[in-house]
Design a protein around this motif. Structure first.
Motif, PDB file in Angstrom:
ATOM      1  N   LEU A  64       0.822  -1.213   0.000  1.00  0.00           N
ATOM      2  CA  LEU A  64       0.000   0.000   0.000  1.00  0.00           C
ATOM      3  C   LEU A  64       0.856   1.263   0.000  1.00  0.00           C
ATOM      4  O   LEU A  64       0.536   2.239  -0.681  1.00  0.00           O
ATOM      5  CB  LEU A  64      -0.941  -0.001   1.206  1.00  0.00           C
ATOM      6  N   ILE A  65       1.957   1.242   0.730  1.00  0.00           N
ATOM      7  CA  ILE A  65       2.853   2.402   0.763  1.00  0.00           C
ATOM      8  C   ILE A  65       3.516   2.578  -0.601  1.00  0.00           C
ATOM      9  O   ILE A  65       3.527   3.675  -1.164  1.00  0.00           O
ATOM     10  CB  ILE A  65       3.927   2.243   1.858  1.00  0.00           C
ATOM     11  N   LYS A  66       4.037   1.507  -1.144  1.00  0.00           N
ATOM     12  CA  LYS A  66       4.725   1.598  -2.441  1.00  0.00           C
ATOM     13  C   LYS A  66       3.765   1.978  -3.564  1.00  0.00           C
ATOM     14  O   LYS A  66       4.162   2.632  -4.521  1.00  0.00           O
ATOM     15  CB  LYS A  66       5.463   0.298  -2.747  1.00  0.00           C
ATOM     16  N   GLN A  67       2.512   1.597  -3.433  1.00  0.00           N
ATOM     17  CA  GLN A  67       1.495   1.956  -4.418  1.00  0.00           C
ATOM     18  C   GLN A  67       1.329   3.476  -4.479  1.00  0.00           C
ATOM     19  O   GLN A  67       1.026   4.025  -5.527  1.00  0.00           O
ATOM     20  CB  GLN A  67       0.176   1.277  -4.031  1.00  0.00           C
ATOM     21  N   HIS A  68       1.568   4.136  -3.367  1.00  0.00           N
ATOM     22  CA  HIS A  68       1.393   5.584  -3.296  1.00  0.00           C
ATOM     23  C   HIS A  68       2.688   6.364  -3.510  1.00  0.00           C
ATOM     24  O   HIS A  68       2.641   7.575  -3.663  1.00  0.00           O
ATOM     25  CB  HIS A  68       0.778   5.967  -1.955  1.00  0.00           C
ATOM     26  N   GLU A  69       3.834   5.685  -3.526  1.00  0.00           N
ATOM     27  CA  GLU A  69       5.098   6.396  -3.758  1.00  0.00           C
ATOM     28  C   GLU A  69       5.053   7.045  -5.132  1.00  0.00           C
ATOM     29  O   GLU A  69       4.583   6.472  -6.098  1.00  0.00           O
ATOM     30  CB  GLU A  69       6.292   5.453  -3.644  1.00  0.00           C
ATOM     31  N   GLY A  70       5.512   8.242  -5.201  1.00  0.00           N
ATOM     32  CA  GLY A  70       5.492   8.962  -6.452  1.00  0.00           C
ATOM     33  C   GLY A  70       4.236   9.791  -6.636  1.00  0.00           C
ATOM     34  O   GLY A  70       4.236  10.761  -7.370  1.00  0.00           O
TER      35      GLY A  70
END
Length: 76
Positions: free
Chosen positions: A64-70
């Motif tokens: 979930l965190i990596k999905q929102h990175e960027g």
């Protein structure tokens, strides 16, 4: 790690997600994202029944965190 509040939050994430081996990742996330953002993701992960999680709660949180990175600037 900037301060003890951030260190405490990183440890809380690792403890809650039963994922102490990923503590360095949680420390990075605490420095990068706001506490409210991280707590929101943690709440979402913890609300999902264990039998609906494919791997681990820690892996889902990371996803979930990596999905929102960027998509978000630092500390958002």
């Amino acid at each position: 790690m900037k301060n003890s509040k951030e260190e405490k939050l990183a440890n809380e994430l690792a403890d809650t997600l039963s994922d102490q081996e990923s503590l360095p990742f949680y420390r990075d996330m605490v420095e990068k994202y706001s506490e409210s953002f991280l707590r929101g993701k943690l709440k979402k992960v913890m609300s999902i029944p264990a039998d609906q999680i494919r791997k681990t709660r820690g892996a889902l949180f990371t996803y979930l965190i990596k999905q929102h990175e960027g998509r978000y600037d630092s500390r958002n």
